[in-house]
Scaffold this motif. Structure first.
Motif, PDB file in Angstrom:
ATOM      1  N   TRP A 460       0.844  -1.197   0.000  1.00 22.01           N
ATOM      2  CA  TRP A 460       0.000   0.000   0.000  1.00 22.01           C
ATOM      3  C   TRP A 460       0.876   1.242   0.000  1.00 22.01           C
ATOM      4  CZ3 TRP A 460       1.189   2.750   4.347  1.00 22.01           C
ATOM      5  CH2 TRP A 460       1.488   2.066   5.522  1.00 22.01           C
ATOM      6  N   SER A 461       0.287   2.377  -0.371  1.00 24.38           N
ATOM      7  CA  SER A 461       1.057   3.613  -0.435  1.00 24.38           C
ATOM      8  C   SER A 461       0.135   4.822  -0.308  1.00 24.38           C
ATOM      9  CB  SER A 461       1.831   3.704  -1.757  1.00 24.38           C
ATOM     10  OG  SER A 461       2.467   4.959  -1.875  1.00 24.38           O
ATOM     11  N   GLN A 462       0.621   5.817   0.404  1.00 24.99           N
ATOM     12  CA  GLN A 462      -0.012   7.135   0.446  1.00 24.99           C
ATOM     13  C   GLN A 462       0.949   8.190  -0.105  1.00 24.99           C
ATOM     14  OE1 GLN A 462      -3.029   7.875   1.230  1.00 24.99           O
ATOM     15  NE2 GLN A 462      -3.861   6.315   2.600  1.00 24.99           N
ATOM     16  N   ASP A 463       1.955   7.749  -0.860  1.00 24.19           N
ATOM     17  CA  ASP A 463       2.970   8.668  -1.375  1.00 24.19           C
ATOM     18  C   ASP A 463       2.374   9.809  -2.194  1.00 24.19           C
ATOM     19  OD1 ASP A 463       4.953   7.223  -0.201  1.00 24.19           O
ATOM     20  OD2 ASP A 463       5.727   6.314  -2.035  1.00 24.19           O
ATOM     21  N   LYS A 464       1.404   9.501  -3.026  1.00 23.09           N
ATOM     22  CA  LYS A 464       0.861  10.522  -3.924  1.00 23.09           C
ATOM     23  C   LYS A 464      -0.090  11.481  -3.217  1.00 23.09           C
ATOM     24  CE  LYS A 464       1.282   7.638  -8.064  1.00 23.09           C
ATOM     25  NZ  LYS A 464       0.583   6.982  -9.203  1.00 23.09           N
ATOM     26  N   GLU A 465      -0.633  11.051  -2.084  1.00 31.23           N
ATOM     27  CA  GLU A 465      -1.601  11.888  -1.380  1.00 31.23           C
ATOM     28  C   GLU A 465      -0.924  12.899  -0.451  1.00 31.23           C
ATOM     29  OE1 GLU A 465      -1.965   8.616  -1.865  1.00 31.23           O
ATOM     30  OE2 GLU A 465      -3.607   8.881  -3.293  1.00 31.23           O
ATOM     31  N   LEU A 466       0.302  12.603  -0.018  1.00 33.77           N
ATOM     32  CA  LEU A 466       0.982  13.449   0.961  1.00 33.77           C
ATOM     33  C   LEU A 466       2.108  14.205   0.274  1.00 33.77           C
ATOM     34  CD1 LEU A 466       0.949  10.794   3.791  1.00 33.77           C
ATOM     35  CD2 LEU A 466      -0.464  12.851   3.653  1.00 33.77           C
ATOM     36  N   ARG A 467       2.212  15.510   0.580  1.00 29.70           N
ATOM     37  CA  ARG A 467       3.023  16.395  -0.257  1.00 29.70           C
ATOM     38  C   ARG A 467       4.416  16.693   0.273  1.00 29.70           C
ATOM     39  NH1 ARG A 467      -1.499  20.898  -1.015  1.00 29.70           N
ATOM     40  NH2 ARG A 467      -2.186  19.974   0.950  1.00 29.70           N
ATOM     41  N   ASP A 468       4.732  16.311   1.482  1.00 24.30           N
ATOM     42  CA  ASP A 468       6.104  16.456   1.956  1.00 24.30           C
ATOM     43  C   ASP A 468       6.613  15.083   2.353  1.00 24.30           C
ATOM     44  OD1 ASP A 468       8.438  17.723   2.527  1.00 24.30           O
ATOM     45  OD2 ASP A 468       7.766  18.721   4.350  1.00 24.30           O
ATOM     46  N   HIS A 469       7.900  14.841   2.119  1.00 22.55           N
ATOM     47  CA  HIS A 469       8.434  13.496   2.356  1.00 22.55           C
ATOM     48  C   HIS A 469       8.496  13.179   3.851  1.00 22.55           C
ATOM     49  CE1 HIS A 469      12.246  15.961   2.228  1.00 22.55           C
ATOM     50  NE2 HIS A 469      12.379  15.360   3.401  1.00 22.55           N
ATOM     51  N   ALA A 470       8.525  11.910   4.165  1.00 19.80           N
ATOM     52  CA  ALA A 470       8.574  11.453   5.554  1.00 19.80           C
ATOM     53  C   ALA A 470       9.999  11.576   6.080  1.00 19.80           C
ATOM     54  CB  ALA A 470       8.093  10.009   5.649  1.00 19.80           C
ATOM     55  N   ASP A 471      10.179  12.347   7.141  1.00 20.97           N
ATOM     56  CA  ASP A 471      11.492  12.444   7.784  1.00 20.97           C
ATOM     57  C   ASP A 471      11.745  11.256   8.699  1.00 20.97           C
ATOM     58  OD1 ASP A 471      13.102  14.970   7.248  1.00 20.97           O
ATOM     59  OD2 ASP A 471      11.104  15.786   7.454  1.00 20.97           O
ATOM     60  N   GLY A 472      10.706  10.657   9.259  1.00 22.99           N
ATOM     61  CA  GLY A 472      10.855   9.502  10.122  1.00 22.99           C
ATOM     62  C   GLY A 472       9.642   8.605  10.017  1.00 22.99           C
ATOM     63  N   THR A 473       9.852   7.278  10.016  1.00 28.10           N
ATOM     64  CA  THR A 473       8.755   6.316   9.939  1.00 28.10           C
ATOM     65  C   THR A 473       8.989   5.221  10.973  1.00 28.10           C
ATOM     66  OG1 THR A 473       9.867   4.914   8.307  1.00 28.10           O
ATOM     67  CG2 THR A 473       8.545   6.720   7.453  1.00 28.10           C
ATOM     68  N   VAL A 474       7.894   4.629  11.436  1.00 26.69           N
ATOM     69  CA  VAL A 474       7.999   3.497  12.351  1.00 26.69           C
ATOM     70  C   VAL A 474       6.682   2.730  12.315  1.00 26.69           C
ATOM     71  CG1 VAL A 474       7.177   4.766  14.399  1.00 26.69           C
ATOM     72  CG2 VAL A 474       8.714   2.804  14.677  1.00 26.69           C
ATOM     73  N   MET A 475       6.745   1.434  12.577  1.00 25.03           N
ATOM     74  CA  MET A 475       5.545   0.605  12.596  1.00 25.03           C
ATOM     75  C   MET A 475       5.661  -0.385  13.733  1.00 25.03           C
ATOM     76  SD  MET A 475       3.834  -1.364   9.351  1.00 25.03           S
ATOM     77  CE  MET A 475       2.129  -1.925   9.392  1.00 25.03           C
ATOM     78  N   GLY A 476       4.583  -0.566  14.462  1.00 21.95           N
ATOM     79  CA  GLY A 476       4.607  -1.514  15.559  1.00 21.95           C
ATOM     80  C   GLY A 476       3.378  -1.406  16.434  1.00 21.95           C
ATOM     81  N   ASN A 477       3.285  -2.307  17.371  1.00 21.84           N
ATOM     82  CA  ASN A 477       2.237  -2.286  18.383  1.00 21.84           C
ATOM     83  C   ASN A 477       2.833  -1.670  19.647  1.00 21.84           C
ATOM     84  OD1 ASN A 477       0.262  -2.734  20.287  1.00 21.84           O
ATOM     85  ND2 ASN A 477       0.478  -4.958  20.305  1.00 21.84           N
ATOM     86  N   PHE A 478       2.564  -0.407  19.871  1.00 22.57           N
ATOM     87  CA  PHE A 478       3.106   0.320  21.011  1.00 22.57           C
ATOM     88  C   PHE A 478       2.055   0.568  22.086  1.00 22.57           C
ATOM     89  CE2 PHE A 478       5.619   2.197  17.321  1.00 22.57           C
ATOM     90  CZ  PHE A 478       6.627   1.247  17.431  1.00 22.57           C
TER      91      PHE A 478
END
Length: 682
Positions: A460-478
């Motif tokens: 999946w991707s939301q790259d085209k919907e969001l206009r500034d690049h991601a400076d930090g990403t993370v995924m998990g059950n927190f």
């Protein structure tokens, strides 16, 4: 006429602060950094850029907006920049204390251009949350509140409180004055009350000046009734006493090791890993040469050093001119082959290379593929390489696949023999986050606003919907609940903070400003799960925001006026983690989950340009490494840990180091090891 403190003007009023700007030399108060651009302040600490500002702060640190001069024998402060390029912000010059309340603030202002506004800032909480009274457009006086959250992308959110016509020109000064009385605001021009309003969103805060275009300011003054001034100072004393109590309850930083780095030193371009196989980490310093701005840098020298300062090996030609950087560089330390010895994996001269960690000798290499356009640029025929990470796509015990990306658009996956497996493209952001959704099996790769599987399929991707690049990403059950579904979190520059479910649906989008440098840790042990901390930089630097795992804001303050890596620090060993701002003895330190400075560094001459936090002495607590281009100082705790079990969090691996990675610290406890390690001071 210099700054004064508690000088009585009349029995009913106390001058809290006054400034005529005579303390500063004529000229710019900060200077451009040349080829090392203002982005260096994202994850390096600079005490100032030219002139120490004393009781003032250039709140938008990346703008060289303020200068001092003299007019008719009187000093002035001038905001001298224009909005030829969109900044989505206004330069701010701020002083005072968050406890200032019910005060009168005034300044003389002469706008030098009429298109933008110029005036007073008061009840300042952060550089996105304050009140403003000033003149705008050559024809109007305005009173407004700047709100901390935006509704639309790069559109500042203002609440207009009052306005009225007021004609002015660029030839004379006008005296602006604001009187705060609880929620009531009275605004004067040249002694005449022209605006009033009532608003209780912020009832106290700092004060200063803001101008969207060129303007001059003279004779800044803050005063309050004598009883009010006494109450302000009483609250400050109470706060400082509480901070002293909190600091005394924490271990103090104790110098453990220090050594010099002649000619080969660097800024925050260092890797840690066991290079020589002796069971303890070494440091690997990288120097770089910038080409075509900071998007296409190339490594120029690597130097491997023990924690005693002994040089193990060196490649390239060290040069102090090449020590600083404002981007990532593609080199890591990792046991790529699983033979028990670390390699250095890097991109140099358009080649993916593997070096022997013990000697620095080249073991294997391969040219990178043909370059693809990177954010519209393609200066070289071959890909240049921006950063490297290791991922586990084969299901091995440890990661064996190599991820290489260019700056913003493309990436490639190699196996450990340097064979290209597959490639991809998109709005990649700065650095990936490998993640195992079910706790076992091959990694998934969170990159930009997209999720990829081990075979190169974009899930999946939301790259085209969001206009500034991601400076930090993370995924998990927190969440703290083992059965909860993982979520993806993004710190998306000017897009702010985003939370998505594991299928890429946006669950929350909070535009807090230019969010970056995220950390995930147990910053509030009394709350369920983990918390996520981020700091803003471009257009609104220094604002630190703490979120819970559901994306709710728990706290937001501006403890600094620049960026920070915000590294999680296991300093106490009892399950409470802190975040490292910097090593500066006044503006740095460790902050807790309430954003209070609870550990401070001694004023002993140590470097404070760059920092890292990791366990070096073996008792599970972190040491703090501080360095600049000249030397390295390492601090540990001044007392042993005495509990039966010690907090030993699982951290983001050192082999995936980056100035842009999300630093994750997952809960884990272990029995307190015996305190016989001679490396640990008593």
């Amino acid at each position: 006429m210099r700054a004064t403190s508690l000088a009585a003007k009349a029995p009913q009023e106390t001058v809290i602060f006054r400034e005529d700007f005579a303390r500063y030399p004529a000229g710019w108060l900060s200077y451009p950094l040349g080829t090392v651009n203002a982005a260096i302040q994202e994850y390096h600490y600079l005490p100032h850029r030219g002139v120490p500002l004393g009781p003032w702060a250039n709140a938008i640190c990346h703008l060289d907006a303020w200068a001092v001069g003299e007019e008719d024998g009187q000093r002035y402060l001038e905001q001298h920049t224009t909005k030829d390029a969109p900044m989505f912000t206004n330069p701010l010059f701020i002083t005072g204390d968050p406890e200032w309340s019910d005060y009168t603030v005034e300044v003389s202002v002469k706008p030098l251009a009429l298109e933008e506004g110029a005036g007073l800032v008061f009840r300042y909480h952060t550089n996105r949350h304050y009140y403003w009274f000033g003149l705008r457009g050559g024809k109007e006086a305005q009173l407004a509140l700047h709100l901390p959250l935006e509704k639309a992308f790069r559109v500042p959110q203002w609440k207009m409180l009052a306005s009225r016509p007021f004609a002015y020109d660029a030839r004379r000064y006008h005296r602006l004055k604001v009187i705060n009385q609880g929620p009531r605001i009275l605004a004067y021009v040249d002694g005449q009350l022209i605006l009033e309003s009532s608003d209780a969103e912020i009832l106290k805060g700092k004060a200063g000046m803001m101008a969207g275009g060129p303007a001059r300011f003279q004779d800044f003054r803050v005063a309050a009734p004598k009883r009010t001034a006494g109450a302000i100072h009483g609250r400050i004393r109470t706060r400082e006493a509480e901070l002293e109590r909190l600091r005394a309850d924490n271990p103090q930083p104790l110098l453990w090791k220090r050594f010099r780095t002649p000619r080969f030193g660097a800024g925050r371009n260092v890797r840690f890993g066991d290079l020589n196989g002796d069971g303890t980490p070494e440091m690997l310093f990288g120097q770089n040469i910038k080409r075509i701005g900071d998007n296409f840098v190339q490594l120029s020298a690597l130097t491997a050093v023990t924690l005693e300062g002994k040089v193990l090996w060196q490649i390239g030609a060290p040069d102090p001119r090449n020590g600083l950087l404002t981007c990532d560089t593609p080199f890591q330390v990792h046991d790529l082959d699983g033979d028990g010895f670390c390699s250095v994996v890097l991109v140099k001269d358009f080649q993916l290379q593997v070096l022997d960690g013990r000697t620095g000798r080249l073991r294997k290499r391969v040219f990178l593929p043909e370059a693809k356009p990177d954010a519209g640029q393609k200066p070289y025929q071959l890909a240049n390489g921006d950063s490297i990470a290791f991922v586990n796509f084969s299901g091995s015990k440890t990661p064996r696949e190599i991820f290489v990306k260019d700056r913003y658009s493309n990436f490639w996956i190699y196996d450990r023999e340097l064979r290209l497996l597959w490639s991809g493209s998109g709005q990649t952001g700065h650095y990936p986050y490998p993640f195992v959704p079910d706790g076992s099996g091959p990694d998934k790769l969170l990159l930009g606003y997209a999720l990829w599987d081990q075979r190169g399929r974009q899930l999946w991707s939301q790259d085209k919907e969001l206009r500034d690049h991601a400076d930090g990403t993370v995924m998990g059950n927190f969440s703290g609940c083992a059965k909860a579904e993982p979520r993806a979190y993004f710190f998306g520059g000017d897009e702010g903070f985003l939370m998505m479910d594991c299928r890429g649906k946006i669950l929350k989008h909070v535009r807090i400003g230019h969010a970056q440098s995220p950390s995930v840790a147990r910053f509030r042990p009394e709350l369920p799960g983990l918390q996520l901390m981020t700091v803003n930089f471009w257009r609104n630097p220094g604002i630190v925001t703490l979120f819970d795992h559901d994306g709710n804001i728990l706290a937001q303050e501006e403890p600094i006026h620049s960026g920070s890596p915000l590294l999680p620090v296991n300093w106490r060993g009892d399950g409470q983690e802190f975040a490292l701002l910097s090593g500066n003895p006044r503006e740095g330190g460790l902050i807790d989950g309430h954003l209070r400075r609870v550990v401070m560094f001694p004023d002993d001459g140590h470097p404070d340009l760059a920092a890292n936090a990791l366990n070096l002495t073996g008792d599970a607590r972190d040491e703090i490494v501080l360095w600049d281009q000249e030397e390295v100082w390492i601090y540990t705790q001044d007392r042993p840990f005495t509990g039966r079990r010690i907090y030993a969090p699982l951290r983001s691996p050192e082999y995936n180091e980056s100035n842009y990675r999300t630093n994750v610290s997952l809960p884990r406890w272990m029995a307190n090891p015996s305190r016989t390690d001679s490396r640990k001071p008593r």
